[in-house]
Design an enzyme around this catalytic site. Structure first.
Site, PDB file in Angstrom:
ATOM      1  N   GLU B 100      46.912  24.545  14.463  1.00 54.94           N
ATOM      2  CA  GLU B 100      45.812  24.018  14.978  1.00 54.94           C
ATOM      3  C   GLU B 100      45.040  24.112  13.805  1.00 54.94           C
ATOM      4  O   GLU B 100      43.821  23.194  13.995  1.00 54.94           O
ATOM      5  CB  GLU B 100      44.804  24.170  16.134  1.00 54.94           C
ATOM      6  CG  GLU B 100      44.575  25.394  16.329  1.00 54.94           C
ATOM      7  CD  GLU B 100      43.958  25.359  18.173  1.00 54.94           C
ATOM      8  OE1 GLU B 100      44.741  25.753  19.030  1.00 54.94           O
ATOM      9  OE2 GLU B 100      43.034  25.499  18.137  1.00 54.94           O
ATOM     10  N   CYS B 131      47.031  26.456  20.986  1.00 52.17           N
ATOM     11  CA  CYS B 131      47.994  28.188  21.269  1.00 52.17           C
ATOM     12  C   CYS B 131      49.506  28.296  20.840  1.00 52.17           C
ATOM     13  O   CYS B 131      49.931  29.326  21.168  1.00 52.17           O
ATOM     14  CB  CYS B 131      47.116  29.113  21.807  1.00 52.17           C
ATOM     15  SG  CYS B 131      45.676  28.731  21.373  1.00 52.17           S
ATOM     16  N   HIS B 255      50.027  34.871  26.172  1.00 54.02           N
ATOM     17  CA  HIS B 255      49.182  34.505  25.246  1.00 54.02           C
ATOM     18  C   HIS B 255      47.893  35.461  25.567  1.00 54.02           C
ATOM     19  O   HIS B 255      47.802  35.687  26.946  1.00 54.02           O
ATOM     20  CB  HIS B 255      49.483  33.486  25.378  1.00 54.02           C
ATOM     21  CG  HIS B 255      47.314  32.447  24.975  1.00 54.02           C
ATOM     22  ND1 HIS B 255      47.936  32.454  23.486  1.00 54.02           N
ATOM     23  CD2 HIS B 255      46.962  31.914  25.438  1.00 54.02           C
ATOM     24  CE1 HIS B 255      46.722  31.926  22.865  1.00 54.02           C
ATOM     25  NE2 HIS B 255      46.055  31.566  24.085  1.00 54.02           N
TER      26      HIS B 255
END
Lengths: 383, 366, 128
Positions: B100, B131, B255
């Site tokens: 991103e 993500c 994550h």
């Protein structure tokens, strides 16, 4: 045919805010032309970056037209910082051969019309755009790399290297056309701002505007008026591997070596007879390596020789008698013609307080890039 | 060879239930090589706190910061070169970069990576899903390789994450990359990609409008309705349809936007602290966004043994989660020493202060 | 500058020089004629990515576009195959940049054409 320098014209080197590139070139030209009643059959301009510095090209025609010289060949010659002497060499070659009888050579550079970063970028064009400019290496950076290599390999100290700019400044004190006329000490050099370590501000020639002109003639043009002539005894240009780091021995200025030998060969002059050298001290390391390439000093010894006074005006081999590139100044494309004009003043006993004594033969050595191009001329008194 | 394997059961179940959510490729697919890149600079969270709060610290110790001349492209290439070296392959059929923080809004990062790797007859694209863009790339490549359309594909997760100055995300928004070569499963596979799930919803927990320089985010909302909801959905679906349970796995990688969330979600899903330890990098390098769970996976692969199963669950704001089950293979032993380990790259950090950080990350305009 | 960048991208991304088919000498940047034997039989080749610093300098007066990197560390690195590369040294403590130090190539932004122009990516070196 014999070829001579019949007269010269010099603008003071410095910040000429009120003069354009053309103003300077015309000024120097008129000074040279007024000295002699000779109409040049050709105009050759030595200049490195009139495009980037003044948005002007086509300098040969521009100058010829401005001087009211119609119908003659006129063009610019470019070889980075060797542009001036290269222009001179073209004139010398043509006049000596008799192809033409007289030529006006003008070296000119306008460096102050653009900001320092633009000047830096223009000077960097002497080196590879793709592999030197693009990686962020300026011309000073390359000289810094060379200087460190020289000092590490040959055990040259900071103090020894400083002797060269100190000498240049000492000579410029009494030189009217010099940019900086103040004497300095080794401490001043060692304490000046770092540019590209180990090179400091005072190791590097300054930025400045200037123009110098020389009138080159043969017997046909000058006739019986033999006074005030300096004979051009020999001249040579040599080039070598483009980027300094490509060379097996980075400390060997082969272009200067070759041009020097060839020019002396043409002049049929042994090295021992050379009485004075105007050498290319754009950076102190370049002067050192130039002198070593010309055999004046042993490898690694030029700075210490300078420190001992060998190269002083009253030494056994005076160099940069009006301050050299460091103190007289270095308007890059004009420099070669300044050196030649200074040799002319020396050999016509017109050097005033900067006069070298008992001078018979003088050599000028001008370099483009890091000795990528080298131009050497040999001069003697007209017989 | 047993005919009644996972895939056989899968085909039977699929025959009766056409609504299966776990994805398995027709041909077996594996990871043939991987690479990681973590930049040298570290910004201590105490530095961010010093400037904005007069003292204290953030939730993590330090974060990795890209140098002034690094960006998503350079880090993607660094990690890819290691991955290709380990995989020992000549040709790639697809290159996907998940990020991103592309330097060009229009001009793909993936073609620059392709050029640097000498690859031209290849599908190349940049993916964006906050993500989780890299883990999606792995899923897409699993399909391309598993269907026989290509032999090898490269998935890269990379970001130079930006935090708004003074925002709490500034403690953790970090830089890094991880790359994986996905190939037809053979004896050289380091790990098999057994199956994966993906769960998405329109949930705006964290976003950046097109012309804006920095993202915006909600605060407490980024927890339960975003991170936890989606990660639990994807992992529980994977457990539910495969019959796998936490104790089947040696490692779990989640994550990691901060040190707390992955620890909390691991506990809820039934994993122990020991299972998530190796893959938990946020305390030392912060949140590398699209590289976050991929770098955790690389850290695990650096030490995992043949037979170990790894669960990975990514989370992308916007929002979604991809969950995977990997099984480490024998060939992993041959991969040791080929590339620098994640641990060694973390150890090579040098601390910088906040002003240097702002200079590097372009927060000071010149 | 975008076209000048584009033309040399493989050279910059892969440290691709060339090799003389006749005498085996390798060069970076690539040459048109072998410097050792003069041959024109040259083939592109990626250079080894490690070498030693031959000389170095720290530049305080940058070229336009490099202001934010001052002081800039530059070096001539002699690669394992004898080819010499002029490049920046980055991410290295100043005292570790010395003649003889081992250096390895990394890929970085080399030059950026302002905020809206293109980016030239390519080789720089890290000591160690």
């Amino acid at each position: 045919m014999k070829a001579y320098v019949a007269s010269v014209g010099l603008e003071k080197v410095g910040d000429h805010w009120s003069e354009s590139l053309l103003d300077l070139a015309v000024g120097a030209s008129l000074k040279a032309l007024d000295g002699r009643k000779v109409a040049p059959q050709q105009v050759i301009v030595g200049n490195m970056f009139s495009s980037a510095g003044a948005r002007q090209e086509h300098l040969g025609a521009l100058l010829a037209s401005s001087l009211g010289l119609k119908g003659i060949p006129a063009y610019k010659v470019e070889s980075a910082c060797a542009s001036g002497s290269t222009a001179f060499d073209v004139a010398y070659t043509m006049v000596k051969s008799g192809a033409i009888d007289s030529a006006l050579v003008v070296g000119v550079e306008k460096m102050r019309d653009v900001e320092p970063e633009e000047v830096s970028l223009a000077l960097a064009m002497a080196e590879s755009v793709e592999y030197t400019q693009f990686v962020g290496a300026s011309f000073a950076a390359l000289n810094g790399l060379l200087a460190r290599h020289y000092m590490e390999r040959e055990n040259v100290s900071r103090d020894e290297l400083s002797a060269l700019p100190v000498l240049s400044h000492a000579n410029a004190v009494t030189a009217e056309h010099a940019q900086f006329r103040k004497a300095i000490t080794p401490e001043v050099v060692a304490r000046s701002a770092m540019v590209a370590d180990p090179l400091r501000l005072f190791d590097c020639a300054p930025v400045g505007d200037g123009a110098a002109a020389a009138l080159v003639v043969n017997e046909n043009a000058i006739g019986r008026a033999k006074g005030g002539l300096v004979e051009i005894l020999g001249g040579a240009i040599a080039t070598t591997e483009f980027s300094v780091y490509e060379r097996k021995d980075m400390l060997r200025f082969e272009a200067t070596e070759t041009a020097f030998k060839r020019a002396l060969g043409q002049a049929r002059l042994p090295e021992s007879k050379v009485g004075l050298i105007e050498t290319h001290d754009a950076f102190s390391v370049v002067a050192a390596l130039s002198l070593e390439a010309m055999g004046v000093s042993k490898r690694g010894k030029a700075p210490s020789d300078a420190k001992e006074g060998r190269f002083n005006l009253d030494g056994d081999m005076p160099i940069n008698t009006f301050g050299g590139l460091k103190a007289r100044g270095h308007p890059v494309g004009a420099t070669g013609v300044y050196q030649i004009a200074e040799a002319y003043l020396q050999l016509t006993d017109a050097a005033g307080k900067n006069q070298a004594k008992d001078l018979e033969y003088a050599v000028t050595q001008n370099v483009g890039g890091l000795d990528t191009s080298a131009v050497v001329h040999v001069f003697g008194r007209a017989q | 060879m047993c005919i009644v394997d996972d895939f056989f059961i899968y085909r039977i179940v699929r025959h009766f239930r056409y609504h299966l959510h776990v994805m398995k490729s027709k041909d077996r697919v594996g990871i043939k090589g991987y690479g990681a890149y973590i930049p040298f600079q570290r910004l201590p969270s105490t530095e961010v706190a010093r400037v904005w709060k007069g003292g204290g610290s953030g939730p993590n110790l330090e974060k990795a910061v890209a140098s002034i001349d690094e960006d998503t492209v350079t880090m993607a290439i660094e990690a890819s070169q290691y991955a290709m070296k380990m995989a020992g392959i000549e040709e790639l059929g697809a290159i996907f970069v998940g990020t991103e923080s592309k330097p060009y809004a229009v001009k793909p990062t993936s073609t620059i990576v392709a050029q640097a790797l000498g690859q031209h007859y290849t599908l190349a694209a940049d993916l964006e899903f906050a993500c989780k863009a890299a883990t999606e790339a792995v899923q897409v490549l699993t399909g391309l390789v598993g269907s026989g359309m290509i032999q090898n594909g490269l998935a890269i997760g990379v970001d130079t994450a930006q935090g708004r100055p003074g925002d709490e995300l500034e403690y953790t928004a970090a830089s890094g990359s991880a790359a994986f070569v996905i190939s037809k499963f053979d004896k050289d596979a380091i790990a098999s990609i057994d199956c994966s799930t993906s769960f998405v919803s329109d949930t705006g927990d964290f976003w950046r409008r097109a012309q804006e320089k920095y993202p915006r985010h909600l605060s407490r909302f980024t927890g339960e309705p975003a991170y936890f909801f989606h990660v639990e959905k994807s992992v529980r679906m994977l457990f539910g349809e495969t019959g796998l349970k936490p104790s089947d796995f040696t490692y779990a990688v989640f994550h990691q936007p901060n040190p707390r969330f992955p620890v909390e979600v691991a506990a809820r899903l039934g994993f122990t602290a020991g299972q998530i330890k190796t893959g938990l990098l946020n305390p030392l390098i912060g949140n590398t966004y699209a590289a976050s769970s991929p770098l955790g996976l690389a850290a695990v692969l650096d030490e995992a043994k043949p037979g170990d199963k790894i669960l990975l669950a990514s989370f992308g704001s916007g929002a979604g989660s991809d969950a995977f089950s990997f099984t480490v293979q024998n060939a992993i032993e041959k991969s040791r020493g080929v590339s620098p380990t994640v641990k060694s790259m973390i150890a090579k950090g040098t601390k910088i202060d906040y002003s240097t950080y702002t200079k590097f990350r372009g927060k000071l305009t010149r | 500058m975008a076209i000048q960048f584009w033309r040399i991208r493989d050279r910059y991304y892969r440290l691709m020089g060339n090799r003389c088919d006749d005498c085996g000498a390798e060069f970076f940047p690539p040459v048109y004629r072998c410097r050792d034997c003069g041959s024109r039989h040259l083939a592109d080749k990626d250079m080894p990515r490690t070498g030693r610093i031959l000389t170095h300098t720290q530049l305080h007066e940058p070229l336009p576009g490099f202001e934010s990197q001052v002081p800039l560390n530059l070096a001539v690195i002699e690669l394992q195959n004898g080819a010499r590369v002029l490049a920046q040294i980055v991410d290295t403590p100043q005292e570790k940049i010395e003649t003889g130090a081992k250096a390895r190539a990394v890929i970085r932004r080399v030059q950026v054409d302002g905020d809206s122009g293109q980016i030239l990516y390519g080789y720089k070196f890290v000591v160690g």
